[in-house]
Scaffold this motif. Structure first.
Motif, short mmCIF file in Angstrom:
data_model
loop_
_atom_site.label_atom_id
_atom_site.label_comp_id
_atom_site.label_asym_id
_atom_site.label_seq_id
_atom_site.Cartn_x
_atom_site.Cartn_y
_atom_site.Cartn_z
N ASN A 10 0.88 -1.16 0.00
CA ASN A 10 0.00 0.00 0.00
C ASN A 10 0.93 1.22 0.00
O ASN A 10 1.93 1.24 0.72
N GLU A 11 0.59 2.22 -0.80
CA GLU A 11 1.51 3.35 -0.96
C GLU A 11 1.72 4.13 0.32
O GLU A 11 2.73 4.83 0.48
N GLU A 12 0.81 4.01 1.30
CA GLU A 12 0.96 4.74 2.56
C GLU A 12 1.71 3.94 3.62
O GLU A 12 2.06 4.48 4.68
N LEU A 13 1.95 2.66 3.34
CA LEU A 13 2.62 1.81 4.32
C LEU A 13 4.06 2.28 4.50
O LEU A 13 4.82 2.41 3.54
N GLY A 14 4.45 2.52 5.75
CA GLY A 14 5.78 3.02 6.06
C GLY A 14 5.89 4.53 6.02
O GLY A 14 6.95 5.08 6.34
N LYS A 15 4.81 5.20 5.63
CA LYS A 15 4.78 6.67 5.61
C LYS A 15 3.83 7.20 6.68
O LYS A 15 4.24 7.90 7.61
N THR A 16 2.55 6.86 6.52
CA THR A 16 1.55 7.28 7.51
C THR A 16 0.84 6.10 8.14
O THR A 16 0.03 6.29 9.06
N ILE A 17 1.10 4.90 7.62
CA ILE A 17 0.48 3.68 8.16
C ILE A 17 1.59 2.69 8.51
O ILE A 17 2.51 2.47 7.72
N PHE B 212 -5.17 -3.21 0.82
CA PHE B 212 -3.88 -3.80 1.17
C PHE B 212 -3.80 -5.18 0.53
O PHE B 212 -4.67 -6.03 0.76
N ASP B 213 -2.79 -5.39 -0.29
CA ASP B 213 -2.53 -6.71 -0.86
C ASP B 213 -1.56 -7.45 0.05
O ASP B 213 -0.48 -6.94 0.37
N LEU B 214 -1.95 -8.65 0.48
CA LEU B 214 -1.17 -9.41 1.47
C LEU B 214 -0.67 -10.71 0.87
O LEU B 214 -1.39 -11.41 0.16
N GLU B 215 0.59 -11.03 1.18
CA GLU B 215 1.17 -12.35 0.95
C GLU B 215 1.71 -12.83 2.28
O GLU B 215 2.66 -12.26 2.81
N ILE B 216 1.07 -13.85 2.83
CA ILE B 216 1.39 -14.34 4.17
C ILE B 216 1.93 -15.76 4.05
O ILE B 216 1.37 -16.59 3.32
N GLN B 217 2.98 -16.06 4.83
CA GLN B 217 3.53 -17.42 4.85
C GLN B 217 3.76 -17.84 6.30
O GLN B 217 4.20 -17.04 7.12
N THR C 198 -6.51 -9.95 -0.51
CA THR C 198 -6.65 -8.49 -0.47
C THR C 198 -7.69 -8.13 0.59
O THR C 198 -8.74 -8.77 0.68
N ILE C 199 -7.37 -7.13 1.41
CA ILE C 199 -8.34 -6.65 2.39
C ILE C 199 -8.49 -5.13 2.21
O ILE C 199 -7.59 -4.45 1.69
N TYR C 200 -9.62 -4.61 2.64
CA TYR C 200 -9.89 -3.18 2.59
C TYR C 200 -10.06 -2.70 4.03
O TYR C 200 -11.04 -3.05 4.71
#
Length: 553
Positions: free
Chosen positions: A274-281, A304-309, A319-321
């Motif tokens: 997500n473009e805000e991840l690490g900036k404002t989120i 948010f696109d997730l890849e979980i292992q 993908t979650i919203y």
């Protein structure tokens, strides 16, 4: 007169009670002999037997000690149907089930039968009989190791089991057809096996269920089906834990101003875009969840696109919203833990772990004190974030010269030194001590090599409490060294990181994949894992031999 009759009655009653009460005779030498078998039905090694009950007569009164756990019966019988009782000098086992045709049954009583007075157990007591014309005589033997033994681990709780190859059950769903417990060193043997095809497992049966708990008990398995047509020796099992649950996303929802993504188990590798991840989120992990934090509320949901292992390499791509709404709920207090009590020589590493992402640090109230009046200010150059997307772990690193003559240094921070993403300040003050070591008190080095292993290697130097004192990653070659060590007793643990992901990977039963190998230095003369070092010592020539793979050697 009535009083005299009353005294006489009490006196007689005491005598009768004393005579009737069963007790150990006073005086004389202590009985140290175990009970001796006088008679068995059916007789040991007898043929063509299908008894409805088994009886064993002893030369003295006996008692049973946890018979459901300590009596091992092969092939498997339904223990829920068995009724095992001790009556004076006899043990009786009511089977309450039909025995298989042409099958050899073994009842291994181990230490379950003891004499009544002193608790001396019978020794090597077994009953073997066949429902057919011959006694099955094949055996399966070997050794069990444990990759990560705890202080409470004991090999006497380990079960080795054989399942018939056509059996649809396995070590997680039902007890085995043949089984045996290991001895105190991990050695095992299963006797009186019928020729055939089998699958082999070993597990630490903590709860005495005669099957493995895939979330909580150490286990291992041999990949290939075993053809037991003659005595089979040299089997090796290497126990370790591996939660076989496939990771799933259970739910996601708003939590105050934050957003929770909840799983059925803890994720190991997380990739989010997500473009805000690490900036404002930012986010934190723990308690089987990912918690997203936003600096400000949002009107619209964010994708948010997730890849979980997980630890077994099972993956989720989804993908979650997420919604970040206004909330009247009071934010959680900002708390932290610190790695206090560590010893160091020149390079001091301080770790602060917070329950939420940190947004600001007030450096004016953050410093290291020593010699009661001297301080070292903490500057931004000394501070780094372990993960900029999470911001929940702060590392403070600085080097101190030998000329700094002091034993104890203390990092200090007042309340309101740290502020989190929700605007909360720490309420507890920071005060953690670290001990500076002198060069002359340190051992010079431990050096050596790894024999017969496969790299890359993760190497752990463990202290006397089993905690990791030093860690090294050897990408090429097999040589290692640990320098400038505090005197003490250590162990060296090696992990073969075959896939090069810088961590140990457990077994995956569903994919029939063994855990990455783990082994320790073992002194060839003393058979001890301990390495004792003293100030000024150089310990050279340590050779760590790789342990055998799971399977038949």
């Amino acid at each position: 007169m009535k009083y005299s009759y009353l005294l006489a009655f009490i006196f007689v009653s005491l005598i009768l009670y004393s005579c009737a009460k069963q007790s150990t005779p006073m005086g004389g030498p202590r009985d140290e002999d175990p009970p001796v078998v006088l008679e068995m039905y059916p007789k040991d090694q007898s043929l063509n037997q299908k008894p409805e009950e088994i009886t064993i007569l002893f030369d003295e009164y006996i008692k049973l000690e946890n018979p459901n756990r300590n009596i091992i019966i092969t092939p498997k019988l339904d223990k829920d149907e068995l009724i095992i009782t001790a009556l004076k000098d006899m043990v009786k086992i009511e089977l309450n089930q039909e025995l298989e045709d042409s099958t050899t049954y073994v009842f291994n009583f181990q230490k379950s039968i003891q004499d009544l007075s002193e608790g001396n157990p019978t020794e090597n007591l077994k009953l073997v009989f066949s429902t057919g014309n011959s006694i099955d005589s094949l055996s399966f033997e070997g050794k069990v190791n444990n990759y990560f033994p705890t202080r409470t681990f004991t090999y006497e709780n380990v079960i080795v089991g054989l399942y018939e190859s056509n059996d649809t059950t396995d070590v997680f769903t039902a007890q085995p057809y043949y089984l045996s417990q290991t001895d105190s060193l991990g050695n095992f043997v299963i006797n009186n096996i019928k020729a055939g095809e089998y699958r082999a497992y070993a597990w630490n049966d903590d709860n005495n269920s005669l099957k493995a708990e895939y979330k909580s008990e150490d286990y291992d398995f041999i990949l290939d089906t075993l053809s037991i047509n003659e005595n089979l020796t040299g089997a090796v099992f290497n126990l370790s834990k591996a939660d076989q649950t496939v990771i799933n996303l259970t739910r996601s929802s708003t939590s105050g101003t934050n957003y929770d993504i909840i799983f059925n188990k803890d994720p190991l590798d997380i990739e989010m875009s997500n473009e805000e991840l690490g900036k404002t989120i930012f986010y934190t992990t723990g308690d089987k969840r990912i918690k997203l934090y936003s600096e400000t509320p949002r009107v619209d949901s964010l994708r948010f696109d997730l890849e979980i292992q997980d630890s077994l390499s099972f993956r989720i791509d989804t993908t979650i919203y997420a919604k970040f709404e206004e909330s009247q709920r009071r934010p959680e207090n900002l708390t932290f833990t610190v790695n206090s009590g560590k010893s160091f020589y020149q390079d001091l590493g301080i770790e602060l772990t917070f329950n939420k992402p940190i947004s600001k640090i007030n450096y004016d109230s953050l410093y290291i004190s020593y010699d009661t009046a001297s301080v070292i200010p903490i500057t931004p150059a000394m501070v780094s974030l372990t993960d900029s997307l999470k911001r929940d772990k702060v590392e403070i690193n600085l080097s101190l010269p030998d000329s700094l003559v002091t034993d104890i240094l203390t990092i200090n921070g007042t309340d309101s030194t740290f502020q989190d993403i929700e605007g909360q300040f720490n309420e507890s003050v920071l005060a953690a001590n670290y001990r500076k070591l002198k060069r002359e008190t340190l051992a010079d080095s431990i050096t050596g090599g790894i024999a017969n292993g496969k790299g890359p290697y993760i190497m752990h130097l463990l202290d006397s409490k089993g905690q990791i004192s030093r860690e090294k990653y050897i990408e090429e070659g097999n040589k290692f060294s640990f320098t400038l060590l505090e005197p003490g007793t250590y162990k060296i643990r090696v992990i073969e990181d075959l896939n090069g992901n810088n961590r140990w990977d457990p077994s995956n039963y569903l994919e029939k994949r063994h855990a990455e190998k783990v082994y320790f230095f073992l002194n060839p003369e003393t058979q001890s894992q301990d390495i004792i070092i003293k100030a000024g010592w150089t310990t050279e020539g340590i050779i760590i031999n790789a342990s055998p793979n799971t399977g038949i050697q």
